[in-house]
Design a protein around this motif. Sequence first.
Motif, PDB file in Angstrom:
ATOM      1  N   PHE A  96       5.233  17.878  -1.578  1.00 29.04           N
ATOM      2  CA  PHE A  96       4.175  18.648  -2.221  1.00 29.04           C
ATOM      3  C   PHE A  96       4.652  20.055  -2.573  1.00 29.04           C
ATOM      4  N   ASN A  97       3.926  20.694  -3.464  1.00 30.50           N
ATOM      5  CA  ASN A  97       4.152  22.093  -3.800  1.00 30.50           C
ATOM      6  C   ASN A  97       4.082  22.908  -2.519  1.00 30.50           C
ATOM      7  N   ASP A  98       5.020  23.849  -2.340  1.00 26.96           N
ATOM      8  CA  ASP A  98       5.111  24.607  -1.088  1.00 26.96           C
ATOM      9  C   ASP A  98       3.821  25.351  -0.745  1.00 26.96           C
ATOM     10  N   ASP A  99       3.239  26.056  -1.714  1.00 33.76           N
ATOM     11  CA  ASP A  99       2.018  26.823  -1.447  1.00 33.76           C
ATOM     12  C   ASP A  99       0.867  25.896  -1.052  1.00 33.76           C
ATOM     13  N   TYR A 100       0.720  24.809  -1.768  1.00 36.05           N
ATOM     14  CA  TYR A 100      -0.329  23.839  -1.458  1.00 36.05           C
ATOM     15  C   TYR A 100      -0.107  23.255  -0.065  1.00 36.05           C
ATOM     16  N   PHE A 101       1.134  22.872   0.222  1.00 36.30           N
ATOM     17  CA  PHE A 101       1.436  22.271   1.519  1.00 36.30           C
ATOM     18  C   PHE A 101       1.182  23.256   2.653  1.00 36.30           C
ATOM     19  N   LEU A 102       1.538  24.525   2.467  1.00 36.19           N
ATOM     20  CA  LEU A 102       1.285  25.536   3.498  1.00 36.19           C
ATOM     21  C   LEU A 102      -0.204  25.663   3.789  1.00 36.19           C
ATOM     22  N   ALA A 132      10.970  22.149   7.059  1.00 34.00           N
ATOM     23  CA  ALA A 132       9.863  21.205   7.142  1.00 34.00           C
ATOM     24  C   ALA A 132       8.978  21.294   5.903  1.00 34.00           C
ATOM     25  N   VAL A 133       8.745  22.510   5.425  1.00 36.95           N
ATOM     26  CA  VAL A 133       7.933  22.696   4.219  1.00 36.95           C
ATOM     27  C   VAL A 133       8.673  22.152   3.003  1.00 36.95           C
ATOM     28  N   ALA A 146       2.823  13.766   5.560  1.00 35.71           N
ATOM     29  CA  ALA A 146       3.775  14.865   5.358  1.00 35.71           C
ATOM     30  C   ALA A 146       3.574  15.952   6.407  1.00 35.71           C
ATOM     31  N   VAL A 147       2.322  16.256   6.733  1.00 31.15           N
ATOM     32  CA  VAL A 147       2.042  17.264   7.759  1.00 31.15           C
ATOM     33  C   VAL A 147       2.522  16.753   9.115  1.00 31.15           C
ATOM     34  N   MET A 148       2.273  15.486   9.410  1.00 30.26           N
ATOM     35  CA  MET A 148       2.706  14.906  10.682  1.00 30.26           C
ATOM     36  C   MET A 148       4.228  14.985  10.814  1.00 30.26           C
ATOM     37  N   LYS A 149       4.932  14.693   9.734  1.00 31.46           N
ATOM     38  CA  LYS A 149       6.396  14.762   9.772  1.00 31.46           C
ATOM     39  C   LYS A 149       6.851  16.207   9.983  1.00 31.46           C
ATOM     40  N   ALA A 150       6.211  17.164   9.310  1.00 32.16           N
ATOM     41  CA  ALA A 150       6.572  18.576   9.467  1.00 32.16           C
ATOM     42  C   ALA A 150       6.321  19.047  10.900  1.00 32.16           C
ATOM     43  N   VAL A 151       5.183  18.649  11.466  1.00 29.93           N
ATOM     44  CA  VAL A 151       4.869  19.010  12.853  1.00 29.93           C
ATOM     45  C   VAL A 151       5.919  18.436  13.795  1.00 29.93           C
ATOM     46  N   ALA A 152       6.305  17.195  13.576  1.00 32.83           N
ATOM     47  CA  ALA A 152       7.314  16.558  14.438  1.00 32.83           C
ATOM     48  C   ALA A 152       8.669  17.254  14.300  1.00 32.83           C
ATOM     49  N   MET A 153       9.033  17.617  13.077  1.00 33.93           N
ATOM     50  CA  MET A 153      10.304  18.317  12.861  1.00 33.93           C
ATOM     51  C   MET A 153      10.324  19.645  13.613  1.00 33.93           C
ATOM     52  N   ILE A 154       9.244  20.393  13.505  1.00 33.84           N
ATOM     53  CA  ILE A 154       9.173  21.704  14.147  1.00 33.84           C
ATOM     54  C   ILE A 154       9.152  21.556  15.667  1.00 33.84           C
ATOM     55  N   ALA A 155       8.346  20.640  16.166  1.00 28.59           N
ATOM     56  CA  ALA A 155       8.236  20.445  17.615  1.00 28.59           C
ATOM     57  C   ALA A 155       9.560  19.975  18.223  1.00 28.59           C
ATOM     58  N   ALA A 156      10.324  19.189  17.475  1.00 29.63           N
ATOM     59  CA  ALA A 156      11.595  18.674  17.987  1.00 29.63           C
ATOM     60  C   ALA A 156      12.692  19.735  17.999  1.00 29.63           C
ATOM     61  N   ASN A 157      12.590  20.711  17.089  1.00 31.40           N
ATOM     62  CA  ASN A 157      13.646  21.721  16.959  1.00 31.40           C
ATOM     63  C   ASN A 157      13.095  23.134  16.850  1.00 31.40           C
ATOM     64  N   PRO A 158      12.291  23.590  17.792  1.00 29.05           N
ATOM     65  CA  PRO A 158      11.657  24.907  17.624  1.00 29.05           C
ATOM     66  C   PRO A 158      12.631  26.082  17.667  1.00 29.05           C
ATOM     67  N   LEU A 159      13.832  25.864  18.186  1.00 31.94           N
ATOM     68  CA  LEU A 159      14.799  26.952  18.275  1.00 31.94           C
ATOM     69  C   LEU A 159      15.641  27.101  17.004  1.00 31.94           C
ATOM     70  N   TYR A 161       0.844  -1.192   0.000  1.00 29.18           N
ATOM     71  CA  TYR A 161       0.000   0.000   0.000  1.00 29.18           C
ATOM     72  C   TYR A 161       0.871   1.231   0.000  1.00 29.18           C
ATOM     73  N   GLN A 162       0.704   2.076  -0.950  1.00 27.22           N
ATOM     74  CA  GLN A 162       1.435   3.345  -1.009  1.00 27.22           C
ATOM     75  C   GLN A 162       0.459   4.454  -0.641  1.00 27.22           C
ATOM     76  N   ALA A 163       0.827   5.238   0.357  1.00 25.75           N
ATOM     77  CA  ALA A 163      -0.042   6.346   0.767  1.00 25.75           C
ATOM     78  C   ALA A 163      -0.170   7.325  -0.388  1.00 25.75           C
ATOM     79  N   GLU A 164      -1.394   7.697  -0.655  1.00 22.40           N
ATOM     80  CA  GLU A 164      -1.659   8.641  -1.734  1.00 22.40           C
ATOM     81  C   GLU A 164      -2.673   9.649  -1.250  1.00 22.40           C
ATOM     82  N   GLY A 165      -2.759  10.756  -1.950  1.00 21.41           N
ATOM     83  CA  GLY A 165      -3.780  11.758  -1.682  1.00 21.41           C
ATOM     84  C   GLY A 165      -3.726  12.273  -0.262  1.00 21.41           C
TER      85      GLY A 165
END
Length: 152
Positions: free
Chosen positions: A55-61, A49-50, A28-41, A17-21
């Motif tokens: 994904f396209n940066d604007d879409y992902f934001l 993270a973006v 991707a959002v979960m990974k970005a949240v984890a990256m930011i939370a782990a290194n907020p400084l 199973y490949q995650a899609e959509g």
Amino acid sequence: IAYIEDAFIGWQDSATYQAEGADALDLAVMKAVAMIAANPLDVDIAEDAVEASPFNDDYFLREFKKRVGQTPRKYQELKRMERAMHLLETGMPVAAAAAEVGYADPYYFSRMFRRTMGLSPRDHVKRVKRNRNGGLLRFDEAEQERLMNMEG
């Protein structure tokens, strides 16, 4: 971050199973949240993270904001202030806590803290001390009084 990659993303290479959509976007959002939370400084962590997202940066934001309720930068700021809250709760002076989370100007830090957390750093410390000493919040006092009037 490594845990999330191993648990949710790393297995995709061998999985049938490949995650899609929406699933891929959620990961991707979960990974970005984890990256930011782990290194907020880290000054560049929100941008990194973006950029790490497939994904396209604007879409992902836009999708990040939909799912988290804040932009990556605002989320990073929240995490910095949460760290500052902890430092203040341990007795660190406001200026030292400000410097520890990356603010050279304690007055600017206080303004940002109030904007992000809804109260000043000193008010936060006072609230924590009052709660540690058994003081009730105003809501709790009113609730206690209402309950006593119902019983009486």
